[in-house]
Design a protein around this motif. Sequence first.
Motif, PDB file in Angstrom:
ATOM      1  N   GLY A 108       0.817  -1.212   0.000  1.00 48.94           N
ATOM      2  CA  GLY A 108       0.000   0.000   0.000  1.00 48.94           C
ATOM      3  C   GLY A 108       0.849   1.260   0.000  1.00 48.94           C
ATOM      4  N   PHE A 109       1.958   1.215   0.716  1.00 52.32           N
ATOM      5  CA  PHE A 109       2.870   2.356   0.749  1.00 52.32           C
ATOM      6  C   PHE A 109       3.433   2.637  -0.648  1.00 52.32           C
ATOM      7  N   ARG A 110       3.870   1.595  -1.331  1.00 51.16           N
ATOM      8  CA  ARG A 110       4.438   1.788  -2.663  1.00 51.16           C
ATOM      9  C   ARG A 110       3.379   2.296  -3.652  1.00 51.16           C
ATOM     10  N   GLU A 111       2.137   1.853  -3.485  1.00 55.67           N
ATOM     11  CA  GLU A 111       1.061   2.343  -4.345  1.00 55.67           C
ATOM     12  C   GLU A 111       0.818   3.841  -4.113  1.00 55.67           C
ATOM     13  N   ALA A 112       0.909   4.267  -2.865  1.00 54.85           N
ATOM     14  CA  ALA A 112       0.730   5.691  -2.551  1.00 54.85           C
ATOM     15  C   ALA A 112       1.846   6.532  -3.175  1.00 54.85           C
ATOM     16  N   ILE A 113       3.065   6.014  -3.147  1.00 56.86           N
ATOM     17  CA  ILE A 113       4.187   6.732  -3.756  1.00 56.86           C
ATOM     18  C   ILE A 113       3.962   6.855  -5.264  1.00 56.86           C
ATOM     19  N   LYS A 114       3.553   5.772  -5.902  1.00 57.29           N
ATOM     20  CA  LYS A 114       3.286   5.809  -7.342  1.00 57.29           C
ATOM     21  C   LYS A 114       2.195   6.833  -7.668  1.00 57.29           C
ATOM     22  N   ILE A 171       4.534  17.464  -2.370  1.00 58.05           N
ATOM     23  CA  ILE A 171       3.643  16.460  -1.795  1.00 58.05           C
ATOM     24  C   ILE A 171       4.178  15.982  -0.451  1.00 58.05           C
ATOM     25  N   THR A 172       3.286  15.910   0.525  1.00 57.44           N
ATOM     26  CA  THR A 172       3.573  15.215   1.769  1.00 57.44           C
ATOM     27  C   THR A 172       2.491  14.172   1.979  1.00 57.44           C
ATOM     28  N   PHE A 173       2.711  13.263   2.905  1.00 57.67           N
ATOM     29  CA  PHE A 173       1.765  12.185   3.149  1.00 57.67           C
ATOM     30  C   PHE A 173       1.222  12.312   4.564  1.00 57.67           C
ATOM     31  N   GLY A 174      -0.102  12.233   4.690  1.00 57.76           N
ATOM     32  CA  GLY A 174      -0.755  12.410   5.982  1.00 57.76           C
ATOM     33  C   GLY A 174      -1.411  11.133   6.459  1.00 57.76           C
ATOM     34  N   ILE A 175      -1.387  10.913   7.755  1.00 62.64           N
ATOM     35  CA  ILE A 175      -1.929   9.697   8.373  1.00 62.64           C
ATOM     36  C   ILE A 175      -3.242  10.040   9.076  1.00 62.64           C
ATOM     37  N   SER A 181     -11.986  17.169   3.234  1.00 62.66           N
ATOM     38  CA  SER A 181     -11.755  15.857   3.820  1.00 62.66           C
ATOM     39  C   SER A 181     -11.113  14.902   2.823  1.00 62.66           C
ATOM     40  N   PRO A 182      -9.938  14.347   3.139  1.00 64.90           N
ATOM     41  CA  PRO A 182      -9.283  13.418   2.215  1.00 64.90           C
ATOM     42  C   PRO A 182     -10.031  12.086   2.125  1.00 64.90           C
ATOM     43  N   ASN A 183     -10.045  11.521   0.936  1.00 65.60           N
ATOM     44  CA  ASN A 183     -10.580  10.177   0.729  1.00 65.60           C
ATOM     45  C   ASN A 183      -9.419   9.193   0.850  1.00 65.60           C
ATOM     46  N   ILE A 184      -9.410   8.428   1.928  1.00 59.97           N
ATOM     47  CA  ILE A 184      -8.280   7.556   2.232  1.00 59.97           C
ATOM     48  C   ILE A 184      -8.010   6.559   1.105  1.00 59.97           C
ATOM     49  N   SER A 185      -9.055   6.099   0.438  1.00 61.42           N
ATOM     50  CA  SER A 185      -8.882   5.057  -0.576  1.00 61.42           C
ATOM     51  C   SER A 185      -8.504   5.605  -1.954  1.00 61.42           C
ATOM     52  N   SER A 186      -8.692   6.905  -2.201  1.00 57.22           N
ATOM     53  CA  SER A 186      -8.491   7.446  -3.559  1.00 57.22           C
ATOM     54  C   SER A 186      -7.054   7.829  -3.855  1.00 57.22           C
ATOM     55  N   LEU A 187      -6.246   8.090  -2.818  1.00 56.45           N
ATOM     56  CA  LEU A 187      -4.847   8.504  -2.979  1.00 56.45           C
ATOM     57  C   LEU A 187      -4.720   9.764  -3.826  1.00 56.45           C
ATOM     58  N   GLN A 188      -5.675  10.666  -3.681  1.00 58.00           N
ATOM     59  CA  GLN A 188      -5.626  11.938  -4.403  1.00 58.00           C
ATOM     60  C   GLN A 188      -4.940  12.998  -3.556  1.00 58.00           C
ATOM     61  N   ALA A 189      -4.159  13.850  -4.219  1.00 58.21           N
ATOM     62  CA  ALA A 189      -3.477  14.947  -3.534  1.00 58.21           C
ATOM     63  C   ALA A 189      -4.457  16.095  -3.292  1.00 58.21           C
ATOM     64  N   ILE A 190      -4.507  16.562  -2.054  1.00 58.38           N
ATOM     65  CA  ILE A 190      -5.410  17.643  -1.667  1.00 58.38           C
ATOM     66  C   ILE A 190      -4.577  18.809  -1.159  1.00 58.38           C
ATOM     67  N   LYS A 191      -4.978  19.993  -1.533  1.00 52.47           N
ATOM     68  CA  LYS A 191      -4.237  21.183  -1.114  1.00 52.47           C
ATOM     69  C   LYS A 191      -4.270  21.327   0.408  1.00 52.47           C
ATOM     70  N   ILE A 192      -3.145  21.756   0.952  1.00 56.53           N
ATOM     71  CA  ILE A 192      -3.024  21.911   2.405  1.00 56.53           C
ATOM     72  C   ILE A 192      -3.419  23.333   2.796  1.00 56.53           C
ATOM     73  N   LEU A 216      -2.461   8.527   3.738  1.00 55.81           N
ATOM     74  CA  LEU A 216      -1.709   7.276   3.780  1.00 55.81           C
ATOM     75  C   LEU A 216      -2.311   6.390   4.868  1.00 55.81           C
ATOM     76  N   ASN A 217      -2.794   5.227   4.466  1.00 55.06           N
ATOM     77  CA  ASN A 217      -3.400   4.303   5.417  1.00 55.06           C
ATOM     78  C   ASN A 217      -2.684   2.960   5.310  1.00 55.06           C
ATOM     79  N   VAL A 218      -1.495   2.884   5.879  1.00 50.44           N
ATOM     80  CA  VAL A 218      -0.635   1.714   5.674  1.00 50.44           C
ATOM     81  C   VAL A 218      -0.031   1.184   6.977  1.00 50.44           C
ATOM     82  N   GLY A 219      -0.658   1.491   8.108  1.00 46.42           N
ATOM     83  CA  GLY A 219      -0.109   1.033   9.384  1.00 46.42           C
ATOM     84  C   GLY A 219       1.173   1.741   9.746  1.00 46.42           C
TER      85      GLY A 219
END
Length: 299
Positions: free
Chosen positions: A129-135, A147-151, A168-179, A274-277
Amino acid sequence: MQIKFKLQPVILSGGLGTRLWPLSRESFPKQYLNLKSSSGLSFLQKTEKRIQEIEGIERSIIICNQQQRFLVAEQLMKINSKPKSIILEPFGKNTAPAIAIAALKSIEYDSESILLILSSDHEIKNNIGFREAIKAGLSEAHNNKLITFGIKPNSPETGFGYIEAINSPNISSLQAIKIKNFIEKPNLEKAKEYIQNENFLWNSGIFLFKSNSIINSLKLYEPGLLSHCNNALAKSSKDLDFQRLDKESFHKCPNISIDNAVMEKTDNAHVIPLNVGWSDVGNWGALYDLEEKDRNGNV
């Protein structure tokens, strides 16, 4: 998804050994510890192995304290990993100088490289899951976004910084949202408030951006820091497989995080959930939460 961009991993390994004391200590910080017998690997080794299966990834650039250089070299050698460069800091100056040095070093190899900035002492349970988020973040970074990654928080932690996204971020979509905002480590009352709001995420300290994007941002917000880092690299010296930064130049760098130096100031910062434990294993309680318990509840 096929990777089209050169991805340059940068592992920050300059920890001081102040957490998980007394096992972790100044001469042997947490990132070099093997605390999980089933893996047989230290945090640093797991960080390096976690990224090796990303297609087309470059060999790592390691930034570490000069006193721990042989620990780094030995641990990477044990997992048959040969880093592109091991850069030695004469002393710690927080993440902004380290990342500036890494970006400047990276463009020596490839002016269009994308940096993946990683801490050496984090635990991630779901490596796939982590590698998929990076891709998922590569195209965003290629378009010059920072880009940063939020838990997603599951408790009111006061030991982490927080990121407030514009929605609100969609945990499953892996879309970048403005901070919208970065928040330093809050008090307990604020932390309880944040976890009730879906727009808030823990700040993982994992980043993805083009070398040139972060260099241009540092030129804008911290030109003095960038100049000192340029000099520290230009006046550096080779020592076996290591590159020693110039002490006098590096000493002039401000002690500042990349969040304070750039991410809080730019309007180009985006977060991918990022939802990868993920855990930064910042204390013994966090280690207890991560590990399997015996029948008596002990780790």
